[in-house]
Design a protein around this motif. Structure first.
Motif, PDB file in Angstrom:
ATOM      1  N   PHE A 237     -40.856  86.353  -8.759  1.00 22.32           N
ATOM      2  CA  PHE A 237     -39.431  86.369  -9.090  1.00 22.32           C
ATOM      3  C   PHE A 237     -39.147  87.593  -9.950  1.00 22.32           C
ATOM      4  O   PHE A 237     -39.781  87.789 -10.996  1.00 22.32           O
ATOM      5  CB  PHE A 237     -39.048  85.087  -9.841  1.00 22.32           C
ATOM      6  CG  PHE A 237     -39.353  83.832  -9.073  1.00 22.32           C
ATOM      7  CD1 PHE A 237     -38.394  83.231  -8.287  1.00 22.32           C
ATOM      8  CD2 PHE A 237     -40.624  83.267  -9.120  1.00 22.32           C
ATOM      9  CE1 PHE A 237     -38.679  82.083  -7.560  1.00 22.32           C
ATOM     10  CE2 PHE A 237     -40.923  82.123  -8.409  1.00 22.32           C
ATOM     11  CZ  PHE A 237     -39.951  81.523  -7.624  1.00 22.32           C
TER      12      PHE A 237
ATOM     13  N   ARG B 178     -34.780  92.687   1.214  1.00 22.69           N
ATOM     14  CA  ARG B 178     -35.213  91.319   1.517  1.00 22.69           C
ATOM     15  C   ARG B 178     -36.605  91.016   0.974  1.00 22.69           C
ATOM     16  O   ARG B 178     -36.869  89.933   0.461  1.00 22.69           O
ATOM     17  CB  ARG B 178     -35.193  91.126   3.036  1.00 22.69           C
ATOM     18  CG  ARG B 178     -35.618  89.744   3.499  1.00 22.69           C
ATOM     19  CD  ARG B 178     -35.714  89.721   5.020  1.00 22.69           C
ATOM     20  NE  ARG B 178     -36.130  88.413   5.507  1.00 22.69           N
ATOM     21  CZ  ARG B 178     -35.309  87.449   5.896  1.00 22.69           C
ATOM     22  NH1 ARG B 178     -34.010  87.659   5.842  1.00 22.69           N
ATOM     23  NH2 ARG B 178     -35.762  86.299   6.333  1.00 22.69           N
TER      24      ARG B 178
ATOM     25  N   ARG C  21     -39.571  87.847  -3.186  1.00 18.97           N
ATOM     26  CA  ARG C  21     -38.559  87.321  -2.280  1.00 18.97           C
ATOM     27  C   ARG C  21     -37.365  86.723  -3.022  1.00 18.97           C
ATOM     28  O   ARG C  21     -36.370  86.362  -2.404  1.00 18.97           O
ATOM     29  CB  ARG C  21     -39.177  86.263  -1.356  1.00 18.97           C
ATOM     30  CG  ARG C  21     -40.232  86.817  -0.419  1.00 18.97           C
ATOM     31  CD  ARG C  21     -39.704  87.944   0.461  1.00 18.97           C
ATOM     32  NE  ARG C  21     -38.694  87.475   1.379  1.00 18.97           N
ATOM     33  CZ  ARG C  21     -38.922  87.183   2.655  1.00 18.97           C
ATOM     34  NH1 ARG C  21     -40.143  87.323   3.153  1.00 18.97           N
ATOM     35  NH2 ARG C  21     -37.948  86.768   3.445  1.00 18.97           N
ATOM     36  N   THR C  22     -37.449  86.635  -4.345  1.00 14.86           N
ATOM     37  CA  THR C  22     -36.315  86.162  -5.148  1.00 14.86           C
ATOM     38  C   THR C  22     -36.030  87.204  -6.221  1.00 14.86           C
ATOM     39  O   THR C  22     -36.854  87.429  -7.104  1.00 14.86           O
ATOM     40  CB  THR C  22     -36.603  84.809  -5.806  1.00 14.86           C
ATOM     41  OG1 THR C  22     -36.977  83.859  -4.797  1.00 14.86           O
ATOM     42  CG2 THR C  22     -35.371  84.300  -6.540  1.00 14.86           C
TER      43      THR C  22
ATOM     44  N   TRP D 229     -43.341  85.005  -2.163  1.00 18.67           N
ATOM     45  CA  TRP D 229     -42.409  83.905  -2.410  1.00 18.67           C
ATOM     46  C   TRP D 229     -42.593  83.314  -3.806  1.00 18.67           C
ATOM     47  O   TRP D 229     -41.688  82.679  -4.337  1.00 18.67           O
ATOM     48  CB  TRP D 229     -42.579  82.810  -1.351  1.00 18.67           C
ATOM     49  CG  TRP D 229     -41.908  83.155  -0.062  1.00 18.67           C
ATOM     50  CD1 TRP D 229     -42.493  83.554   1.100  1.00 18.67           C
ATOM     51  CD2 TRP D 229     -40.498  83.142   0.194  1.00 18.67           C
ATOM     52  NE1 TRP D 229     -41.542  83.795   2.062  1.00 18.67           N
ATOM     53  CE2 TRP D 229     -40.308  83.547   1.540  1.00 18.67           C
ATOM     54  CE3 TRP D 229     -39.378  82.839  -0.569  1.00 18.67           C
ATOM     55  CZ2 TRP D 229     -39.058  83.645   2.129  1.00 18.67           C
ATOM     56  CZ3 TRP D 229     -38.120  82.935   0.008  1.00 18.67           C
ATOM     57  CH2 TRP D 229     -37.960  83.335   1.338  1.00 18.67           C
TER      58      TRP D 229
ATOM     59  N   GLY E 262     -26.210  79.202  -6.107  1.00 17.61           N
ATOM     60  CA  GLY E 262     -26.971  80.049  -5.194  1.00 17.61           C
ATOM     61  C   GLY E 262     -28.343  80.380  -5.749  1.00 17.61           C
ATOM     62  O   GLY E 262     -29.345  80.398  -5.020  1.00 17.61           O
ATOM     63  N   ILE E 263     -28.425  80.650  -7.043  1.00 14.45           N
ATOM     64  CA  ILE E 263     -29.712  80.941  -7.673  1.00 14.45           C
ATOM     65  C   ILE E 263     -30.596  79.695  -7.674  1.00 14.45           C
ATOM     66  O   ILE E 263     -31.810  79.776  -7.424  1.00 14.45           O
ATOM     67  CB  ILE E 263     -29.499  81.471  -9.100  1.00 14.45           C
ATOM     68  CG1 ILE E 263     -28.913  82.886  -9.039  1.00 14.45           C
ATOM     69  CG2 ILE E 263     -30.801  81.461  -9.899  1.00 14.45           C
ATOM     70  CD1 ILE E 263     -28.486  83.432 -10.374  1.00 14.45           C
TER      71      ILE E 263
ATOM     72  N   TRP F  57     -29.221  90.516  -1.704  1.00 15.31           N
ATOM     73  CA  TRP F  57     -30.556  90.023  -2.026  1.00 15.31           C
ATOM     74  C   TRP F  57     -30.737  89.729  -3.507  1.00 15.31           C
ATOM     75  O   TRP F  57     -31.753  89.153  -3.902  1.00 15.31           O
ATOM     76  CB  TRP F  57     -31.604  91.033  -1.579  1.00 15.31           C
ATOM     77  CG  TRP F  57     -31.456  91.432  -0.149  1.00 15.31           C
ATOM     78  CD1 TRP F  57     -31.127  92.662   0.337  1.00 15.31           C
ATOM     79  CD2 TRP F  57     -31.589  90.578   1.001  1.00 15.31           C
ATOM     80  NE1 TRP F  57     -31.057  92.633   1.710  1.00 15.31           N
ATOM     81  CE2 TRP F  57     -31.340  91.373   2.144  1.00 15.31           C
ATOM     82  CE3 TRP F  57     -31.908  89.230   1.166  1.00 15.31           C
ATOM     83  CZ2 TRP F  57     -31.388  90.851   3.429  1.00 15.31           C
ATOM     84  CZ3 TRP F  57     -31.947  88.705   2.458  1.00 15.31           C
ATOM     85  CH2 TRP F  57     -31.697  89.520   3.569  1.00 15.31           C
TER      86      TRP F  57
ATOM     87  N   GLN G 156     -30.585  77.368  -5.470  1.00 15.93           N
ATOM     88  CA  GLN G 156     -31.092  77.251  -4.104  1.00 15.93           C
ATOM     89  C   GLN G 156     -32.261  78.200  -3.865  1.00 15.93           C
ATOM     90  O   GLN G 156     -33.306  77.818  -3.341  1.00 15.93           O
ATOM     91  CB  GLN G 156     -29.968  77.557  -3.110  1.00 15.93           C
ATOM     92  CG  GLN G 156     -30.389  77.493  -1.659  1.00 15.93           C
ATOM     93  CD  GLN G 156     -29.376  78.169  -0.751  1.00 15.93           C
ATOM     94  OE1 GLN G 156     -29.439  79.370  -0.537  1.00 15.93           O
ATOM     95  NE2 GLN G 156     -28.432  77.396  -0.235  1.00 15.93           N
ATOM     96  N   ARG G 157     -32.107  79.467  -4.273  1.00 16.44           N
ATOM     97  CA  ARG G 157     -33.167  80.451  -4.057  1.00 16.44           C
ATOM     98  C   ARG G 157     -34.427  80.102  -4.846  1.00 16.44           C
ATOM     99  O   ARG G 157     -35.549  80.249  -4.345  1.00 16.44           O
ATOM    100  CB  ARG G 157     -32.666  81.844  -4.456  1.00 16.44           C
ATOM    101  CG  ARG G 157     -31.587  82.393  -3.538  1.00 16.44           C
ATOM    102  CD  ARG G 157     -31.048  83.719  -4.050  1.00 16.44           C
ATOM    103  NE  ARG G 157     -29.891  84.152  -3.274  1.00 16.44           N
ATOM    104  CZ  ARG G 157     -29.819  85.305  -2.616  1.00 16.44           C
ATOM    105  NH1 ARG G 157     -30.842  86.142  -2.638  1.00 16.44           N
ATOM    106  NH2 ARG G 157     -28.739  85.629  -1.942  1.00 16.44           N
TER     107      ARG G 157
ATOM    108  N   THR H 110     -36.061  76.754  -3.413  1.00 17.08           N
ATOM    109  CA  THR H 110     -36.466  76.973  -2.025  1.00 17.08           C
ATOM    110  C   THR H 110     -37.688  77.869  -1.948  1.00 17.08           C
ATOM    111  O   THR H 110     -38.544  77.706  -1.072  1.00 17.08           O
ATOM    112  CB  THR H 110     -35.311  77.588  -1.214  1.00 17.08           C
ATOM    113  OG1 THR H 110     -34.195  76.707  -1.225  1.00 17.08           O
ATOM    114  CG2 THR H 110     -35.728  77.811   0.240  1.00 17.08           C
ATOM    115  N   ALA H 111     -37.796  78.846  -2.863  1.00 17.78           N
ATOM    116  CA  ALA H 111     -38.949  79.749  -2.847  1.00 17.78           C
ATOM    117  C   ALA H 111     -40.254  78.971  -2.987  1.00 17.78           C
ATOM    118  O   ALA H 111     -41.240  79.239  -2.278  1.00 17.78           O
ATOM    119  CB  ALA H 111     -38.816  80.774  -3.976  1.00 17.78           C
TER     120      ALA H 111
END
Length: 449
Positions: free
Chosen positions: A166, A247, A266-267, A163, A139-140, A127, A142-143, A146-147
């Motif tokens: 951060f 999560r 969520r991030t 969401w 990956g970061i 997570w 994307q997160r 996307t958030a």
């Protein structure tokens, strides 16, 4: 390549490995092999700018094969070192399909670097990604983006708020840079692009166990960084440890004691610590070398392992208190090892390694950065200009420098970030990608029999 040549095997294509290989390039009496698990050189100090959409992969990385093509005595191999046999002077490596091959050496240079440390709580990684590789940066990215997209689809309330929250664990340069950039994305880049949410309301929480951010900098610069972050809207939580990551968010416990607090986020991004890669720990074990808790290996004044003058340790893996884990140390260490090899071949004595501190720099936000070089301390816009010149000067490849400068100038002029694309994958199309994930241990441990 002739067998009469001295065989130099370099593990890792980072700053230390690359600078060592280039300095030994074109020597007729040396055969250099660079083994790297990505076959590319990565400019790690700018990873966060790739993660937040300012720069592309091509701006901060370059193929080692391309970079070293002009040196006829240097070859590059894709693989991950997993086992060292110091008696036979061989290293066993895994290909991406997890078959193995062996490379022999006369001189071994271990410049494999560090990886993210979760202090024994590896399940946090699911997570809370770290910031060490291109995969991490993408990956970061994307997160992060996307958030905001998911928040746009949710009605007002706690779920949407989570969401738009951060959490960043770690108040060193990477954590500070990430936190500042996320707020800049929210307040500048995405400010007018959504209809249901206001991106400027996004919360960025920065957690650190110390009493100030950027502890490696002078207190006045650290204080300036804290004030700049707070003006950006970053919420600083100092003197605390992140004790759980899940999560839905994080649990934070005061370092001095007291009740734990939970934050819905969520991030979650992790920049709180580093540790040696598995191969480095294996090297220390088979050579009988001492190592600290993070896996840094004790070395002699010339950067060799005691009792093994043919094995050099370079960069972040060097276990000496006076050597920082920064790019400049790795560069200078790589050049030093190359000089030792050259002096050996010329029949001259080796010299002790002497690190020259070229200063520290940290980027906070557009027009705000810090630079510390001895008594010289710059902050704000002057620090930002100095930061830019320093990083451009050491970028690999002229094209990288030119394109990076052009991208930065465009970013300064407009709020846009031109490299925001990200992938979510496809459930209908199975991914067939090579991976190191099933075997990351020494061969003798991983595949008995």
């Amino acid at each position: 390549m002739s067998d009469a040549r001295t065989k130099v095997l370099i593990i890792g294509g980072g700053f230390g490995g690359l600078f060592c290989a280039r300095r030994l390039g074109r020597r007729d009496d040396v055969e250099v092999t660079v083994l790297d698990r990505a076959a590319g050189h990565l400019f790690q100090p700018l990873l966060y700018q790739c993660a937040t959409g300012t720069l592309s992969i091509g701006h901060i990385s370059r193929s080692l094969r391309e970079e070293l093509a002009r040196y006829g005595n240097v070859r590059t191999l894709l693989g991950e070192a997993v086992e060292l046999d110091p008696q036979a002077r061989t290293v066993t490596a895994l290909r991406p399909d997890e078959t193995s091959f062996t490379i022999d050496y006369d001189v071994l240079v271990v410049a494999a670097g560090m990886r993210q440390s979760y202090f024994g709580k590896e399940h946090f990684a699911q997570w809370a990604p770290g910031m060490k590789t291109l995969d991490d940066a993408l990956g970061i990215r994307q997160r992060l983006f996307t958030a905001f997209e998911i928040a746009e689809t949710l009605p007002p309330g706690p779920e949407r708020d989570s969401w738009l929250t951060f959490a960043v664990a770690g108040g060193g340069p990477t954590g500070v840079e990430l936190a500042g950039q996320i707020r800049e994305v929210a307040t500048r880049t995405l400010a007018r692009e959504f209809h249901s949410i206001d991106p400027e309301e996004a919360r960025v929480l920065l957690f650190d166990g110390g009493d100030r951010v950027l502890k490696s900098f002078a207190p006045d610069l650290s204080g300036h960084a804290a004030r700049t972050l707070e003006r950006l809207g970053v919420e600083l939580h100092l003197g605390v440890h992140v004790t759980d990551v899940r999560r839905e968010g994080v649990t934070v416990t005061p370092k001095a004691g007291g009740p734990a607090e939970e934050y819905d986020a969520r991030t979650v991004l992790w920049t709180a610590g580093v540790e040696a890669v598995p191969f480095a720990r294996h090297v220390a074990e088979v050579l009988g070398a001492s190592a600290d808790r993070s896996g840094r290996i004790a070395v002699e004044p010339d950067l060799t392992v005691s009792g093994h003058p043919e094995v050099f340790i370079v960069g972040d893996l060097v276990g000496r208190e006076d050597l920082p884990g920064v790019a400049e140390n790795a560069m200078q260490g790589g050049l030093h090892v190359a000089a030792c090899v050259r002096r050996d071949l010329d029949g001259r004595d080796r010299r002790a390694y002497k690190y020259r501190d070229l200063g520290s720099a940290a980027y906070i936000s557009r027009g705000q950065a810090l630079l510390q070089v001895g008594p010289v301390r710059l902050s704000g816009f002057l620090g930002w200009l100095a930061w830019g010149f320093i990083h451009i000067a050491v970028l690999t490849g002229v094209r990288n420098r030119v394109s990076t400068v052009a991208t930065w100038l465009a970013t300064i002029a407009r709020a846009n970030r031109y490299h925001r694309a990200f992938m979510l994958g496809s459930a209908a199309t199975p991914e067939h990608r090579y991976t190191w994930s099933t075997d990351d241990r020494p061969q003798s441990e991983a595949r008995p029999g």
